[in-house]
Design a protein around this motif. Structure first.
Motif, short mmCIF file in Angstrom:
data_model
loop_
_atom_site.label_atom_id
_atom_site.label_comp_id
_atom_site.label_asym_id
_atom_site.label_seq_id
_atom_site.Cartn_x
_atom_site.Cartn_y
_atom_site.Cartn_z
N GLU A 29 0.83 -1.20 0.00
CA GLU A 29 0.00 0.00 0.00
C GLU A 29 0.87 1.25 0.00
O GLU A 29 0.59 2.22 -0.72
CB GLU A 29 -0.91 0.00 1.23
CG GLU A 29 -1.76 1.24 1.37
CD GLU A 29 -2.54 1.25 2.67
OE1 GLU A 29 -3.75 1.48 2.61
OE2 GLU A 29 -1.92 1.02 3.74
N ARG A 30 1.92 1.26 0.78
CA ARG A 30 2.82 2.41 0.84
C ARG A 30 3.61 2.58 -0.45
O ARG A 30 3.81 3.69 -0.92
CB ARG A 30 3.79 2.28 2.02
CG ARG A 30 3.14 2.25 3.36
CD ARG A 30 2.45 3.57 3.63
NE ARG A 30 1.72 3.48 4.88
CZ ARG A 30 0.51 3.98 5.07
NH1 ARG A 30 -0.09 4.62 4.11
NH2 ARG A 30 -0.09 3.84 6.21
N VAL A 31 4.07 1.47 -1.03
CA VAL A 31 4.87 1.53 -2.25
C VAL A 31 4.04 2.02 -3.43
O VAL A 31 4.50 2.82 -4.24
CB VAL A 31 5.50 0.15 -2.57
CG1 VAL A 31 6.09 0.11 -3.96
CG2 VAL A 31 6.55 -0.20 -1.53
N THR A 32 2.79 1.57 -3.52
CA THR A 32 1.94 1.95 -4.65
C THR A 32 1.13 3.22 -4.38
O THR A 32 0.37 3.64 -5.25
CB THR A 32 0.95 0.81 -4.99
OG1 THR A 32 0.13 0.54 -3.85
CG2 THR A 32 1.69 -0.43 -5.43
N ALA A 33 1.30 3.81 -3.22
CA ALA A 33 0.60 5.05 -2.84
C ALA A 33 -0.91 4.92 -2.98
O ALA A 33 -1.58 5.81 -3.48
CB ALA A 33 1.12 6.23 -3.65
N SER A 34 -1.43 3.78 -2.56
CA SER A 34 -2.88 3.58 -2.58
C SER A 34 -3.41 3.70 -1.16
O SER A 34 -2.66 3.70 -0.19
CB SER A 34 -3.23 2.21 -3.17
OG SER A 34 -2.63 1.19 -2.40
N ASP A 35 -4.72 3.85 -1.05
CA ASP A 35 -5.34 4.04 0.26
C ASP A 35 -6.32 2.90 0.49
O ASP A 35 -7.47 2.96 0.06
CB ASP A 35 -6.05 5.39 0.31
CG ASP A 35 -6.56 5.71 1.70
OD1 ASP A 35 -6.03 5.14 2.67
OD2 ASP A 35 -7.50 6.51 1.81
N GLN A 36 -5.85 1.85 1.14
CA GLN A 36 -6.67 0.67 1.42
C GLN A 36 -6.92 0.59 2.93
O GLN A 36 -6.23 1.20 3.71
CB GLN A 36 -5.96 -0.60 0.96
CG GLN A 36 -5.48 -0.58 -0.46
CD GLN A 36 -6.60 -0.54 -1.47
OE1 GLN A 36 -7.68 -1.06 -1.24
NE2 GLN A 36 -6.34 0.10 -2.59
N GLY A 37 -7.86 -0.21 3.31
CA GLY A 37 -8.13 -0.44 4.73
C GLY A 37 -7.36 -1.66 5.23
O GLY A 37 -6.63 -2.32 4.49
N LEU A 38 -7.54 -1.96 6.50
CA LEU A 38 -6.84 -3.07 7.13
C LEU A 38 -7.22 -4.41 6.49
O LEU A 38 -6.36 -5.24 6.21
CB LEU A 38 -7.14 -3.09 8.64
CG LEU A 38 -6.42 -4.13 9.47
CD1 LEU A 38 -4.93 -3.86 9.44
CD2 LEU A 38 -6.94 -4.13 10.88
N LEU A 39 -8.52 -4.61 6.26
CA LEU A 39 -8.96 -5.87 5.65
C LEU A 39 -8.44 -6.01 4.22
O LEU A 39 -8.00 -7.09 3.82
CB LEU A 39 -10.49 -5.95 5.66
CG LEU A 39 -11.08 -7.23 5.11
CD1 LEU A 39 -10.62 -8.44 5.90
CD2 LEU A 39 -12.60 -7.15 5.11
N ALA A 40 -8.46 -4.92 3.46
CA ALA A 40 -7.93 -4.96 2.09
C ALA A 40 -6.43 -5.24 2.11
O ALA A 40 -5.93 -6.00 1.27
CB ALA A 40 -8.21 -3.66 1.36
N ASN A 41 -5.70 -4.65 3.05
CA ASN A 41 -4.27 -4.94 3.17
C ASN A 41 -4.04 -6.41 3.44
O ASN A 41 -3.13 -7.03 2.86
CB ASN A 41 -3.64 -4.11 4.29
CG ASN A 41 -3.43 -2.67 3.91
OD1 ASN A 41 -3.51 -2.31 2.75
ND2 ASN A 41 -3.17 -1.84 4.89
N LEU A 42 -4.84 -7.00 4.32
CA LEU A 42 -4.70 -8.42 4.64
C LEU A 42 -4.98 -9.27 3.40
O LEU A 42 -4.22 -10.18 3.08
CB LEU A 42 -5.64 -8.81 5.78
CG LEU A 42 -5.70 -10.30 6.13
CD1 LEU A 42 -4.34 -10.77 6.62
CD2 LEU A 42 -6.76 -10.55 7.17
N LEU A 43 -6.06 -8.96 2.71
CA LEU A 43 -6.41 -9.74 1.51
C LEU A 43 -5.36 -9.62 0.42
O LEU A 43 -4.94 -10.63 -0.16
CB LEU A 43 -7.78 -9.31 0.99
CG LEU A 43 -8.97 -9.69 1.86
CD1 LEU A 43 -10.25 -9.11 1.29
CD2 LEU A 43 -9.08 -11.19 1.99
#
Length: 90
Positions: A29-43
């Protein structure tokens, strides 16, 4: 009890894989500069772990243990996020 755990990775069990998935998703998420939530990060991290593991297997690079699995999962999560963003048109 056998030391081989889930996904045939020595020393990496289900709880550790969830932690790796969260970390890999957050890093991606940090590398691609996207804004995801905790569940999306896990998935994205868990899917990325599968993709990264298959890419490492294809390249004949051994992936085992926490750090190598984290690196493979992060690379896979970055690829998955890139493809996801392209498919969504962002």
């Amino acid at each position: 009890m056998d030391t081989y755990a889930a996904l045939n990775e020595p020393g990496v069990g289900w709880l550790t894989m969830i932690i790796i998935g969260l970390l890999a998703g957050w890093i991606a998420e940090r590398v691609t500069a996207s804004d995801q939530g905790l569940l999306a990060n896990l998935l994205f991290g868990l899917i990325g772990a599968f993709v990264g593991g298959k890419l490492a297997e294809f390249a004949e690079v051994p992936v085992f243990g926490f750090f190598r699995t984290l690196i493979a999962a992060t690379i896979g999560a970055i690829i998955v996020l890139f493809v996801w963003r392209r498919l969504r048109g962002r």
